[in-house]
Design a protein around this motif. Structure first.
Motif, PDB file in Angstrom:
ATOM      1  N   GLY A 198       1.048  -1.050   0.384  1.00  0.00           N
ATOM      2  CA  GLY A 198      -0.002   0.152  -0.103  1.00  0.00           C
ATOM      3  C   GLY A 198       1.052   1.000  -0.137  1.00  0.00           C
ATOM      4  O   GLY A 198       0.401   2.115  -0.181  1.00  0.00           O
ATOM      5  N   GLU A 200       3.142   3.625  -2.215  1.00  0.00           N
ATOM      6  CA  GLU A 200       3.431   4.607  -3.430  1.00  0.00           C
ATOM      7  C   GLU A 200       4.343   5.016  -3.310  1.00  0.00           C
ATOM      8  O   GLU A 200       4.550   6.155  -2.516  1.00  0.00           O
ATOM      9  N   GLU A 201       5.888   5.115  -3.614  1.00  0.00           N
ATOM     10  CA  GLU A 201       7.418   5.199  -4.193  1.00  0.00           C
ATOM     11  C   GLU A 201       7.124   6.594  -5.367  1.00  0.00           C
ATOM     12  O   GLU A 201       6.253   6.173  -6.009  1.00  0.00           O
ATOM     13  N   LYS A 202       7.110   7.396  -5.326  1.00  0.00           N
ATOM     14  CA  LYS A 202       7.198   9.128  -5.438  1.00  0.00           C
ATOM     15  C   LYS A 202       8.780   8.754  -6.872  1.00  0.00           C
ATOM     16  O   LYS A 202       8.265   9.537  -7.084  1.00  0.00           O
ATOM     17  N   PRO A 204      10.471   5.948  -7.313  1.00  0.00           N
ATOM     18  CA  PRO A 204      11.360   3.995  -7.716  1.00  0.00           C
ATOM     19  C   PRO A 204      12.656   4.412  -8.408  1.00  0.00           C
ATOM     20  O   PRO A 204      12.885   2.985  -7.368  1.00  0.00           O
ATOM     21  N   ALA A 451       5.975  -4.000 -12.020  1.00  0.00           N
ATOM     22  CA  ALA A 451       5.035  -4.049 -10.701  1.00  0.00           C
ATOM     23  C   ALA A 451       4.873  -5.358 -10.303  1.00  0.00           C
ATOM     24  O   ALA A 451       4.340  -6.038  -9.368  1.00  0.00           O
TER      25      ALA A 451
END
Ligand SMILES: [Zn+2]
Length: 657
Positions: A198, A200-202, A204, A451
């Motif tokens: 859950g 979320e990488e800004k 990545p 992903a």
């Protein structure tokens, strides 16, 4: 995506200049030559000089990404080997051996197996050596108030204990660990895979993830952020390079500078697009957080830099493949829904590298296809390069016994001698240009099969690219395209299929510990050969005189099987079918028989064949006039790993705290 080392390297055959410089344990050290550099105009040589400085400036980033203790360990080792006059001979020999492997692998982890290697002298001897070096004037990386003994005690487990941080990238963790906690790299600190659910990488690709006070924090790699000093130095050199670049390249370099300043994903995309749109510049560079093999999640980019120029003579084959990319796409043996409709310009060149650092040096790939961003690839195409002078250096130093030891017949060994270099270069080119460059994925994956496929992604993608090359190699159309001579086509196909099959056996020499393979390209090659063994009649396993041979007996059956497997592998990527990928590699690609590996290791050790190669880069030096302007850039060849590694380390020491 990049292709790592192919066949091994050893004694240079009668060449008038040295390729193989030395052997260090399992590794060979080889000089790479950039013969075309002298003929470049001054403007381009000056451009290469500044880009080369930008490459060296970032080298320590990759050291730190690979292991949190790497830079301190390197400082200790370099302090000792540069102040060695009072050190016992046998202890020094061992420290030098270890230090060379440490430089080649960028830290204490074997680049192929991911496993740790340690110092083989006693602790007491190591401490005595360090004390002797200190008396000789060596300076050690002491923390405030720390003594040399305390420093050595603190780093002792890193140098000596195989059970502390045993694996740098672990995709098959033991019970109680996950792929993040089992991996010793410095991309994640204090968190587990569960923490990432859950989240979320800004950023990545260009951040380290740290759990701090119960919160996940992205430490972004940018000017003013993590690695801020090194990145600022890179930016300075890139800006110095811009006036010497073509307009298309200057646009890309400016976009890269912007991305290094902001660290924002949108700026990374803008850079990728500008880079891929620069199709014709004679000099080019890759500089940034690029490949994701270091990360068990295949998300975080490892820093690397390459500077290279186009090798015009050798570029024609690869450009022919690129110009026919649509034909290949239309004939892919997979479900038409995964075919790209209009293949965007795949730009392909044969290049000579002048410098590689970080994730691409001293151990170098032989081919590269970028960008990795699937959405940009589908929209703007990709650029593909084959590293000609690296291939040359490998080829010039292959030992004949290497071919004969694992060939079932004399004819097979002869074929390999005659055609292996040609077949290998052609398949590498097809792998890069029409392998990685091909196909599309389901809309719902939003251009990111990574992903969905997680730690299985890289191995699936490498398998796909290999299979595309193997599938098209026998196609008669290749003769039409002028890529292979008609009268030798069958022999070339047989040579490549035999070599690919043998490799699944021979590559086991690289995994001297354990019974599992971690490295993605090795997994992919094991998987393909063992799948073919189980599902076709193309390959026999034979024994003779206590030796095992993998014998390719039927090229038609081999190709038919490759087509079937390729359709499935493309489906897995196209749908992001994680379970199918996991099952495929668990069944065919990860596990191997330790007894068979031991047999292979014994055979290569008897022949003294190395498992991998570290390259010494050319050295550039600017010549300036009284006004300080560069009036020439000269190239020379150090022929010595130690000299070059110490020079690089000294050049960036001031950028560290
Ligand atoms: Zn690849």
């Amino acid at each position: 995506m990049n292709e790592p080392t192919p066949a091994p390297v050893t004694n240079a055959p009668a060449a008038d200049r040295p390729y193989l410089l030395e052997r260090v344990g399992e590794a060979a050290v080889v000089q790479v030559y950039a013969d075309g550099f002298r003929d470049l105009p001054l403007r381009e040589r000056t451009l290469v000089w500044h880009l080369g400085q930008a490459a060296i400036a970032g080298r320590d980033i990759f050291y730190d990404q690979r292991y949190a203790h790497n830079l301190e360990m390197r400082d200790v080792l370099e302090a000792i080997v540069t102040h060695s006059s009072g050190i016992d001979r046998s202890t020094l020999d061992e420290i030098v051996r270890y230090t060379k492997l440490f430089w080649i692998n960028t830290g204490p982890y074997n680049n192929l197996t991911s496993r740790k290697f340690v110092l083989a002298c006693t602790t007491a001897d190591f401490v005595a050596a360090a004390q002797a070096a200190a008396r000789d004037g060596a300076r050690f990386p002491l923390q405030d108030g720390e003594t040399l003994d305390a420093l050595l005690a603190r780093l002792h487990p890193m140098f000596f204990d195989l059970d502390v941080d045993p694996i740098v990238t672990s995709k098959t963790p033991r019970a109680g660990k996950d792929i993040v906690t089992a991996s010793a790299n410095n991309l994640y600190v204090g968190l587990t895979m569960k923490d990432l659910e859950g989240f979320e990488e800004k950023h990545p690709l260009n951040s380290r993830l740290v759990k701090r006070d119960g919160q996940l924090v992205e430490e972004v790699y940018r000017v003013g952020g993590r690695y801020g000093e090194q990145i600022a130095a890179i930016v300075q050199h890139l800006e110095a390079a811009i006036p010497y670049a073509t307009e298309a390249m200057a646009r890309a370099l400016r976009a890269l500078v912007t991305f290094y300043r902001t660290g924002e994903e949108a700026d990374r995309e803008a850079y990728d697009i500008a880079w891929v749109q620069d199709k014709a510049s004679p000099v080019d560079t890759i500089n940034g957080f690029v490949e994701v093999y270091l990360d068990a999640r295949s998300i975080k980019g490892a820093w690397e830099a390459l500077v290279f120029y186009v090798n015009r003579e050798k570029t024609s084959q690869i450009q022919t493949i690129a110009s026919q990319a649509q034909w290949f796409e239309d004939h892919m043996p997979w479900d038409p829904k995964y075919r790209k409709d209009g293949v965007h310009g795949v730009t392909a060149n044969a290049i000579d590298i002048v410098i590689e650092a970080g994730d691409s040096g001293p151990i170098t790939p032989v081919g590269i296809n970028l960008p990795n961003d699937q959405a940009i690839r589908e929209r703007y195409g990709s650029k593909s390069v084959s590293l000609s002078n690296v291939n040359e250096a490998y080829d010039r130093s292959t030992l004949p016994e290497f071919r004969s030891e694992f060939s079932w017949t004399v004819e097979e060994a002869e074929r390999s001698k005659r055609w292996n270099a040609f077949a290998g270069e052609l398949t590498t080119n097809m792998h890069e240009v029409i392998g990685h460059g091909s196909g599309k994925v389901a809309e719902r994956l939003n251009g990111s099969p990574q992903a969905a496929l997680k730690e299985q992604f890289s191995a699936i993608e490498e398998s796909r690219a290999d299979l595309v090359a193997l599938y098209f190699l026998p196609d008669r159309q290749l003769v039409e395209f002028g890529l292979v001579p008609e009268d030798a086509h069958d022999e070339i196909v047989r040579t490549e299929y035999e070599s690919y099959t043998r490799n699944a056996l021979v590559q086991l020499r690289r995994v001297r510990e354990g019974t599992e393979i971690e490295e993605d390209h090795m997994r992919n090659r094991q998987m393909i050969v063992h799948w073919l063994m189980a599902n076709t009649s193309a390959i026999d396993v034979r024994t003779r005189g206590g030796k095992t041979y993998y014998v390719m007996t039927d090229p038609s059956a081999f190709r038919e099987g490759v087509g079937r497997l390729l359709a499935e592998v493309q489906r897995i990527k196209g749908e992001g079918d994680y379970d199918a990928a996991l099952a495929l590699f668990n069944t065919y690609g990860v596990h191997f028989d330790a007894a068979l590996r031991d047999e292979v290791v014994a055979r290569v050790d008897r022949l003294q064949l190395p498992s991998y190669t570290g390259f010494v880069m050319p050295k550039l030096e600017p010549v300036t006039n009284d006004a300080g302007e560069i009036v020439d850039v000269t190239i020379s060849y150090p022929l010595d790993l130690t000299t070059q590694m110490l020079e690089y380390s000294a050049a960036t020491r001031h950028l560290r705290p």
